[in-house]
Design an enzyme around this catalytic site. Sequence first.
Site, short mmCIF file in Angstrom:
data_model
loop_
_atom_site.label_atom_id
_atom_site.label_comp_id
_atom_site.label_asym_id
_atom_site.label_seq_id
_atom_site.Cartn_x
_atom_site.Cartn_y
_atom_site.Cartn_z
CB ILE A 267 -10.70 -5.89 -1.45
CG1 ILE A 267 -10.34 -4.50 -2.00
CG2 ILE A 267 -11.98 -5.83 -0.64
CD1 ILE A 267 -11.40 -3.90 -2.90
CG HIS A 269 -2.25 -6.92 0.68
ND1 HIS A 269 -2.19 -5.94 1.65
CD2 HIS A 269 -3.03 -7.92 1.20
CE1 HIS A 269 -2.89 -6.33 2.70
NE2 HIS A 269 -3.41 -7.52 2.45
N GLY A 271 2.19 -3.81 -5.06
CA GLY A 271 3.49 -3.20 -4.88
C GLY A 271 3.43 -1.77 -4.39
CG PHE A 272 2.29 1.33 -6.56
CD1 PHE A 272 3.39 2.16 -6.59
CD2 PHE A 272 1.93 0.68 -7.72
CE1 PHE A 272 4.13 2.34 -7.74
CE2 PHE A 272 2.66 0.84 -8.89
CZ PHE A 272 3.76 1.67 -8.89
CB SER A 274 -3.34 -2.45 1.41
OG SER A 274 -2.20 -3.16 1.85
CE LYS A 289 -4.01 0.29 -6.27
NZ LYS A 289 -3.64 -1.02 -5.66
CG ASP A 385 3.06 -5.22 -11.37
OD1 ASP A 385 3.47 -6.36 -11.70
OD2 ASP A 385 2.66 -4.95 -10.22
#
Length: 540
Positions: A267, A269, A271-272, A274, A289, A385
């Site tokens: 559901i 994507h 930086g850390f 999916s 995650k 972020d």
Amino acid sequence: MKLLGLVFLLFNLFMFSFSRKLLTESGGGLHDEAALLKLKSSFLDPNGVLSSWVSDSSSNHCSWYGVSCNSDSRVVSLILRGCDELEGSGVLHLPDLSSCSSSKRRLGGVISPVVGDLSEIRVLSLSFNDLRGEIPKEIWGLEKLEILDLKGNNFIGGIRVVDNVVLRKLMSFEDEDEIGPSSADDDSPGKSGLYPIEIASIVSASVIVFVLLVLVILFIYTRKWKRNSQVQVDEIKEIKVFVDIGIPLTYEIIVRATGYFSNSNCIGHGGFGSTYKAEVSPTNVFAVKRLSVGRFQGDQQFHAEISALEMVRHPNLVMLIGYHASETEMFLIYNYLSGGNLQDFIKERSKAAIEWKVLHKIALDVARALSYLHEQCSPKVLHRDIKPSNILLDNNYNAYLSDFGLSKLLGTSQSHVTTGVAGTFGYVAPEYAMTCRVSEKADVYSYGIVLLELISDKRALDPSFSSHENGFNIVSWAHMMLSQGKAKEVFTTGLWETGPPDDLVEVLHLALKCTVDSLSIRPTMKQAVRLLKRIQPSRL
């Protein structure tokens, strides 16, 4: 020659061989305001970019366009975005200047020895220009210089070893012939003083030492692997749970619920890693995650980060339910929010007008979450972020901030940290992108960008901005609309008619204040919460 972009951030660092006669300093006591006015007078400014640079009693130079000052009203940064039409040359004495960057700007000439006067300069980036001549020795006397980037120019000679100069990051020449001493004439046996048998002995000894070192490393690694293998077998399936949800959670249950991390259950994507939807039962749905294991130096660091964040709880933060960590797999388990994320909400709201009270609620919820991370967590938590896709919604438009769990933590005695730049292009604060020094004010900047997206029909780097100069973004657009008396046109369709115009304008000004270059002018998130609560709609 027309100098593009930020050419005059360089001040008195260099003189163009074809430029006009440089202005001279009026003495050691020259004030920054007078210096800025002298710089302005040396420019041709057909578009009035520097029209706010006027000495009067209503404002001081710290409020002028592109100028940032410290608490003593000394200029520390000058960023002239969108100034492609400026033309001219000038010398400026700003002893407190700490950051100067102008790469790929077609700058020519030589670097002047007066660069040595910039005693506070920390970042100097002049890469990919047309600078010539020798590098002045005065650069090596700048004790606070941390980053020097001169590659891509036409200097004579190369960087020599300089005593007592320690740069955190030195980037100098590319494709130069004189970096370091030449060894073309030093390879003959006669000059080296070594006979062939001596050379062979040295090489053989080096090989033997290298092989022994490799064997020792392999021996140590093998013993460590055998010692930990049984522990890994026992721990590989373990899930640490922080919240009692009424049912047992095991590794097998979670992984099976994600379809073994299938694309059909993915559901999002980031930086850390999916994120996957995991429906354990109709009443127990989670967001898992899955992290990139390489982002952490082993699972011990991961355990330390998570244990420090276990107590970070707020109504507007996504709830961390548990996690799994091993050397081969790492994932976090969050509560699942069925309303999607703010990015999708903004894209789809064109189908129906959104009430002001809904947008206000989302803005206030996110501000409260950030204020909690900055003000109430000890040590404080920086997100780094902030963007619409990291803000989740439920079916009642309550907003929840996600991805805070892996941000950098600061000790109570620290106000900033130097690290690699995280974040998403278009949302990263300029000082963070330039110096890699991040503080809570970088989160404030990103929040301001999100706030502008929330109330308008524009994205941070909207495709419609392509007709403008480089660096034109949603902040530039909002300033342009205000200066043209078109504040009403900033807001998304129907919002001006349904929301109180005075309150909408206040939110617009808050967003612009959050995105100013000067950190001292940006509000704290606590101040942003206070303002949003003051104009809170009566019916929620």
